[in-house]
Enzyme design. Structure first.
Site, mmCIF file in Angstrom:
data_model
loop_
_atom_site.group_PDB
_atom_site.id
_atom_site.type_symbol
_atom_site.label_atom_id
_atom_site.label_comp_id
_atom_site.label_asym_id
_atom_site.label_seq_id
_atom_site.Cartn_x
_atom_site.Cartn_y
_atom_site.Cartn_z
ATOM 1 N N HIS A 150 -1.399 -4.148 6.033
ATOM 2 C CA HIS A 150 -2.697 -3.733 6.595
ATOM 3 C C HIS A 150 -3.587 -4.866 6.293
ATOM 4 C CE1 HIS A 150 -1.449 0.458 5.876
ATOM 5 N NE2 HIS A 150 -1.523 0.669 4.857
HETATM 6 ZN ZN LIG Z 1 1.784 3.124 2.570
#
Ligand SMILES: [Zn+2]
Length: 297
Positions: A114
Site C-alpha cells: 500500500h
Molecule cells: Zn492485507
C-alpha cells in the site's frame, strides 16, 4: 541449506495495534530450526529513491512526519519504525536477488503493497516489492517482472507505481468491498465478493494465474498475505488453512514449472489469534522452501 531473510528489528513497539509486529518474531521462531537466517542492512536512501519521491524518503529518514502522514499510514511514526521498514525493503531486495540466483527467495517480512511513491498507507511506509523489482532491473539485467499479490487487500501502491511500466505485470486478487477504495488499476485485478471460500477462490486463481506467465516474467514477487483466512479480523474472505496451503502450492508450482525465480514476502495477516497468523505465514515459507513436510498441524 534453506536461508530465510529476517531481521529481529522488524519487531518494533507500536503500542496496541491490529498489526502487532510481534508476528514477525513468531514466524521466525517457527522457522529457526529449519534453516539459517540472513540479515538485511537498512536500505539506502538511493535504493528507496528507486520507487519513492525524495520528499517522502526525506520525511521518513529525517523523522519529520506529520500527523496526516501517520494517519494515512495507520502507524505511529518512530525512528525504530522507519528502521524496520528500511530493513524490510532491503530484505525484499535480498529475496529478489536470491530468487534470481537460486530460484526462490524467502523473506520473513515485506509485502508493503500500500506504499505509494509519495506517501505511505495501510501499515506500509515503503514499497519493498517495487524497490526490489526496480533494483533487479537496474542491477541484475532483467527487464520483465510480475507481482502476484494475493493479500485480501488490493495492492494499490504497487499497481500505481508500475502503472506506466509495461514490463512489470501486476496481478492482484483481493476482496472487492474493503480498503483500498477506490482501487488502483493494475495489469490484472480480480475483485472477489466477501464470503468467498476455498473452492471459488482456488478456481479463480487457477483461471488467472497463467495470465501472469503469459507476460513472460524473469522474476515473480509474491505478496502472500494470509488475511484471506476465515479467521481474519480485517478481511471477509473465508479461506481455510488448507485452502491457503493449496493457494501457495499453486503459485510455487507455476513458478517452478516455468523456471521463474520467485521472491516470497509475507504481507498482511490479522487473525484473532496471532499464533495462527504466524503459523499460516510459516506454512507459506515452508512450501516455497520445499519443506512442506515440516508444516505443523
Ligand atoms: Zn492485507
Amino acid at each position: 541449506m534453506t536461508r530465510f531473510v529476517y531481521s529481529p528489528h522488524y519487531v518494533v513497539n507500536i503500542g496496541d495495534h491490529v498489526f502487532p509486529t510481534r508476528k514477525f518474531g513468531l514466524v521466525a521462531e517457527r522457522l529457526k530450526d529449519l534453516g539459517e537466517f540472513i540479515e538485511p542492512q537498512p536500505a539506502s536512501r538511493r535504493d528507496l529513491l528507486l520507487a519513492h519521491e525524495q520528499a517522502w524518503v526525506d520525511k521518513a529518514l529525517k523523522g519529520v512526519m506529520s500527523l496526516d502522514d501517520e494517519t494515512l499510514m495507520e502507524l505511529p511514526f518512530s525512528r525504530d519504525l522507519a528502521l524496520a521498514h528500511r530493513l524490510s525493503v532491503s530484505g525484499t531486495i535480498m529475496a529478489c536477488g536470491r530468487a534470481l540466483d537460486y530460484g526462490v527467495g524467502l523473506h520473513i517480512g515485506g509485502g508493503s503493497h500500500h506504499a505509494f511513491a509519495d506517501h505511505g498507507e495501510g501499515f506500509c511506509m515503503f514499497n519493498d516489492i517495487a524497490v526490489g523489482i526496480i533494483k533487479m532491473r537496474h542491477e541484475r539485467g532483467i527487464s520483465r517482472a510480475s507481482v502476484v499479490d494475493l493479500d485480501v487487500h488490493q495492492g494499490n501502491g504497487t499497481a500505481a507505481l508500475f502503472a506506466n511500466e509495461p514490463d512489470v505485470f501486476t496481478f492482484s486478487m483481493h476482496q472487492e468491498d474493503i480498503y483500498p477504495q477506490p482501487k488502483a488499476a493494475g495489469s490484472l485485478d480480480i475483485g472477489l465478493a466477501a464470503g468467498v471460500g476455498d473452492k471459488a477462490y482456488l478456481k479463480s486463481l487457477e483461471a488467472n494465474l497463467p495470465k501472469v506467465f503469459e507476460h513472460e516474467p524473469e522474476l515473480v514477487v509474491y505478496q502472500a498475505g494470509v488475511d484471506c483466512y476465515e479467521g481474519d479480523v480485517l478481511g471477509g474472505l473465508k479461506l481455510t488453512a488448507q485452502g491457503l496451503r493449496r493457494r501457495d502450492q499453486m503459485v510455487y508450482q507455476e513458478c517452478r514449472r516455468r523456471g521463474v525465480g520467485v521472491a516470497v514476502t509475507l504481507g498482511g495477516g490479522y487473525a484473532q489469534d496471532l499464533s495462527q497468523t504466524a503459523a499460516l505465514h510459516a506454512q507459506t515459507l515452508l512450501i516455497f522452501a520445499g519443506l512442506e513436510d515440516k508444516i505443523l498441524k
